[in-house]
Design an enzyme around this catalytic site. Structure first.
Site, short mmCIF file in Angstrom:
data_model
loop_
_atom_site.label_atom_id
_atom_site.label_comp_id
_atom_site.label_asym_id
_atom_site.label_seq_id
_atom_site.Cartn_x
_atom_site.Cartn_y
_atom_site.Cartn_z
N CYS A 1 41.87 4.95 45.48
CA CYS A 1 40.62 4.21 45.30
C CYS A 1 39.43 5.03 45.78
O CYS A 1 39.33 5.35 46.96
CB CYS A 1 40.76 2.89 46.06
SG CYS A 1 39.25 2.12 46.61
N CYS B 1 37.11 3.55 48.41
CA CYS B 1 37.80 3.48 49.71
C CYS B 1 37.60 4.78 50.49
O CYS B 1 37.52 4.78 51.71
CB CYS B 1 39.30 3.25 49.54
SG CYS B 1 39.71 1.66 48.82
#
Ligand SMILES: [Zn+2]
Length: 142
Positions: free
Chosen positions: A67, A70
């Site tokens: 991600c 993230c």
């Protein structure tokens, strides 16, 4: 703050002020308790140990290595943990490894940040926040 020993599973009480300068050592097996700033990466078992033993709020970043946001948010989350020594517990949970735990809390999009109080979810917020946004959000729950 609490530090879960990855080697023996012991729950260590750690002074966050000294943990920033000197690596904390597990009281039981003497292995280093791994912290990133004042954030700890935990598995499901470690998460529940912290939740059961924490005196104050527990803030958790649910993330995954694939991600992109993230990766941006991770260092922000970690750095922000330094601003709440011994007050708020900061944990990171890898949703690829702890899929069931993420499902239990209804995590659909990541990064997702949840704050727990007395073992229960108090609030949640999704997306990558900057440090000010994260602090404002945490402060609402203090
Ligand atoms: Zn240990």
């Amino acid at each position: 703050m609490l530090g879960i020993c990855k080697a023996c599973g012991a729950v260590n009480r750690i002074n966050a002020n000294t943990a920033l300068e000197k690596k904390p050592i597990c009281g039981k097996c003497k292995v280093e308790v791994q912290l990133h700033d004042l954030t700890q990466e935990v598995d499901t078992e470690g998460f529940y140990k912290v939740l059961r033993n924490a005196k104050g709020p527990v803030v958790v970043d649910f993330w995954a290595s694939w991600c992109g946001p993230c990766k941006v948010y991770g260092p922000v989350f970690q750095a922000t943990s330094r601003e709440y020594p011994n007050k708020v517990q900061f944990l990171k949970i890898n949703t690829e490894e702890e899929q069931q735990l993420a499902a239990n809390f209804g995590i659909r999009g990541i990064p997702a940040t949840l704050i727990f109080e007395n073992g229960k979810v108090k609030d949640s917020i999704s997306g990558a926040l900057n440090s000010d946004q994260l602090k404002q959000w945490i402060n609402k729950s203090l």
